[in-house]
Write an enzyme that holds these catalytic residues in place. Structure first.
Site, PDB file in Angstrom:
ATOM      1  CG  HIS A 253      42.327  42.122  42.009  1.00 54.47           C
ATOM      2  ND1 HIS A 253      41.234  42.452  41.229  1.00 54.47           N
ATOM      3  CD2 HIS A 253      43.394  42.112  41.165  1.00 54.47           C
ATOM      4  CE1 HIS A 253      41.627  42.634  39.976  1.00 54.47           C
ATOM      5  NE2 HIS A 253      42.932  42.431  39.915  1.00 54.47           N
ATOM      6  CD  GLU A 256      38.880  42.968  43.845  1.00 51.91           C
ATOM      7  OE1 GLU A 256      38.562  41.918  43.255  1.00 51.91           O
ATOM      8  OE2 GLU A 256      39.184  44.025  43.255  1.00 51.91           O
ATOM      9  CG  HIS A 385      37.458  39.543  40.819  1.00 55.53           C
ATOM     10  ND1 HIS A 385      38.660  40.172  40.560  1.00 55.53           N
ATOM     11  CD2 HIS A 385      37.515  38.364  40.152  1.00 55.53           C
ATOM     12  CE1 HIS A 385      39.408  39.408  39.777  1.00 55.53           C
ATOM     13  NE2 HIS A 385      38.730  38.307  39.504  1.00 55.53           N
ATOM     14  CD  GLU A 477      33.948  42.549  40.258  1.00 55.96           C
ATOM     15  OE1 GLU A 477      34.159  42.926  41.426  1.00 55.96           O
ATOM     16  OE2 GLU A 477      34.850  42.444  39.397  1.00 55.96           O
TER      17      GLU A 477
END
Length: 652
Positions: A253, A256, A385, A477
């Site tokens: 993404h 990110e 991410h 994440e």
């Protein structure tokens, strides 16, 4: 008539006076003359006080203009690129070789003055400092400043020089006498990189470590940017027998961004530490083939970066140049698994890509990554991410289509938990039990979560890796701020460095081996099954395989069409320090066994209608001149305009 004559006469007199005054002004030019114009008096240069803020600690108090660079006055010095460089050297070099370099520069910009005469600094002081500090300039790819040319601006002792670093001698001698010399260390600049800067850093890193590294492109983004991978191996560019393949994917993404930068830093770290003799890094690279794709979505990153780090980055730049979310663009093989579960003997591995998938929108980035995954026998992977602080693992798509948060484990639930914990346990914040922090909602789960239990979505890359290939992929994440400020990058590196290394080392947990026939010939595509786990891995081109497993007792079976099955019982201790070696030799059989083979012709069908054939070509390249970007530190001199220090740029 008389009156008119008088007026004309008066006008003529006024005109004559005006012409005389103009002539006087012209004759007395330049206007700076006061009173009578005399010949200009030559003012001889004289010693004057040092009033330069960055040179006020020199071992003398008087200087003279013009200086050794022919700057006529203090204002000319303060607005020049040389003085600006002295003001930022401490920051650029992370405090290394300062204040020595600054004081050496001041000896040129504000040279010592005695009896209205300039004294030049000693060449020996310059040569000693250049020898000790050149590595710091090399680390940031900056040329040695021209005004610190030891032969040009410095003189020998026979010419009556002085030591500009005299006031530092006692301090340095004390340090040298009473401390252990520091070992060489890796120097990384914790800044953001544009796409072209990223390409340059990765290519220069590979060139620096050409014996263990190379770069290669797997394709191009929608806007034509290179999807560049840097590889580390003791035999770069080639798969070695029994050497597992690991990959990291960042910036899927575009908004990110932390994962993108961490992988750039990781590449520099692996190269530098290997050269410095770090045994852990040398062992890792000598036994593992590592692939780092720093940015899967460079188009999205450019959009996000154009708005800066402190914007509402939850949407802008997330998708690619076609406005497609790449982590929803892979084939949905998870739904196929759920549908097959009602059938006896269903499979959850090496599921072919349905032909119907190719009738939809397939992005060039997704296409490139799928081809990449299919072409290399990857064993382990992580996608980096942002938006929370947790490690999630497959399945990411819920087993019930109407349940957005439903625990949906794979047959390898224990393996995936082991892999997720390998990363989370080494992260000081993820492993923190506090709930009042970023990622605190997962503190009771030790910083890990099943993807579908967190939130469900189809078409994800992690599920595709697991169900289509031998590769086990987790999603990391990295933090609640998707685009953190540049000042936070160093802290993020320190928090994630150990996790990144430990996760890669986990690929050596479990078993590996080679499957051959009785003549010693490798068997490609043989299946390695583990009793109780309905998910097989298959052998690579040369018959080698890898199977990550938790500790305990396992029954392993090797099978292939036209060969007998071979079964072995193994025990993996909880504190196993190296991967177990389990080889198999299969005998030919006249009657084929009941082998449920992978429909190879269907599995090999990739882009069957050649709809995306353009993706295989070179794509739209970025203009070459765009790649010749200035180094990261160039922004410190942006305000100098046409007076920027091009002499600091290295010539390749």
């Amino acid at each position: 008539m008389y009156i008119g004559y008088k007026r004309n006469k008066m006008s003529s007199l006024v005109l004559l006076l005006l012409l005389f005054s103009i002539a006087s002004v012209v004759w007395c030019y330049p206007s700076r003359c006061e009173g009578r114009c005399n010949a200009p008096v030559e003012v001889k240069p004289a010693c004057t006080d040092i009033v330069l803020g960055y040179c006020d600690d020199m071992p003398y108090t008087k200087t003279m203009y013009p200086n050794l660079l022919d700057n006529k006055n203090r204002e000319a010095v303060e607005t020049g690129p040389e003085y600006v460089l002295l003001s930022v050297l401490h920051t650029l070099l992370k405090g290394e070789c300062t204040p020595d370099l600054r004081m050496l520069g001041c000896s040129i910009l504000a040279p010592r003055c005695e009896k209205n005469k300039i004294l030049k600094p000693c060449r020996s002081s310059c040569e000693m400092l250049m020898k000790n500090c050149m590595h710091a300039f090399d680390a940031i790819e900056m040329a040695w400043p021209y005004f610190l040319d030891c032969d040009r601006f410095f003189v020998g002792e026979e010419e009556g020089c002085y030591d500009p670093l005299e006031s530092l001698r006692g301090i340095h001698e004390f340090v040298v006498d009473n401390s252990v010399p520091e070992q060489p260390s890796t120097i990384i600049q914790f800044t953001y990189h544009s796409h072209s800067q990223m390409i340059n850093v990765l290519k220069k890193t590979a060139a620096k470590c050409s014996n263990i590294s190379r770069t290669y492109s797997i394709g191009h983004s929608f806007q034509g940017k290179d999807l560049l991978v840097i590889e580390f191996s003791n035999n770069p560019g080639q798969h070695d027998l029994l050497e597992p393949e690991v990959k990291y994917v960042g910036n899927m993404h575009g908004n990110e961004v932390l994962g993108r930068e961490l992988l750039i830093y990781l590449a520099q770290y692996l190269c530098s530490e290997y050269l410095l003799g770090n045994e852990r890094i040398q062992t890792l690279i000598n036994t593992t083939r590592i692939h780092l794709l720093s940015s899967m979505n460079p188009d999205g990153y450019d959009l996000a970066a154009s708005e800066g780090p402190r914007y509402n980055g939850w949407t802008s730049g997330r998708a690619n140049g076609q406005n497609i979310d790449l982590n929803r663009n892979f084939p949905d093989l998870t739904s196929i698994v759920y549908w097959r579960q009602r059938n006896k003997g269903y499979r959850t591995d090496h599921i072919p890509i349905p032909d119907s998938y190719w009738s939809g929108k397939v992005t060039p980035e997704t296409y490139a990554v799928m081809k990449w995954i299919r072409s290399i026998p990857f064993v382990l992977s992580a996608s980096l991410h942002g938006g929370d602080l947790v490690v999630s693992y497959p399945y990411d798509f819920s087993r019930h289509p109407e349940e957005e948060r439903m625990f949906s484990p794979t047959p390898d639930e224990q393996v995936f938990k082991l892999l997720a914990k390998a990363y989370a346990d080494q992260h000081p914040v993820m492993s923190d039990k506090s709930h009042d922090r970023c990622g605190g909602a997962f503190a009771s789960k030790n910083g890990i979560v099943n993807g579908a239990l967190w939130y469900s979505f189809p078409g994800g890359m992690a599920d595709f890796n697991y169900l289509h290939t031998n590769c086990f992929e987790i999603t990391v994440e990295l933090g609640c701020d998707k685009f953190p400020s540049e000042s936070e990058l160093y802290t993020a590196w320190q928090e994630n460095k150990e996790s990144l290394l430990t996760f890669m080392e986990t690929v050596h947990r479990g078993i590996k081996g080679i499957v051959r026939d009785e003549s010693g010939k490798a068997i490609r595509g043989a299946r390695i099954s583990v009793r109780g786990i309905r998910h097989d891995v298959t052998t690579a081109k040369h018959g080698d395989y890898w199977r990550i497993l938790p500790s305990g007792v396992h029954i392993i079976t090797a099978s292939a069409r036209g060969y007998s099955k071979v079964m072995k019982k193994i025990h993996l201790p909880s504190r196993m320090t190296k991967v177990g070696r389990v080889d198999f030799t299969l005998a030919r059989v006249v009657q084929p066994n009941r082998f449920v083979s992978i429909p190879q012709d269907k599995y090999d069908r990739f882009d069957p209608y050649n709809q995306f054939d353009d993706y295989r070509r070179s794509g739209r390249r970025e203009p070459e001149e765009e790649r010749q970007e200035k180094p990261w530190w160039w922004s410190y001199f942006a305000l100098l305009g046409n007076n920027q220090p091009t002499w600091l740029l290295r010539r390749n």
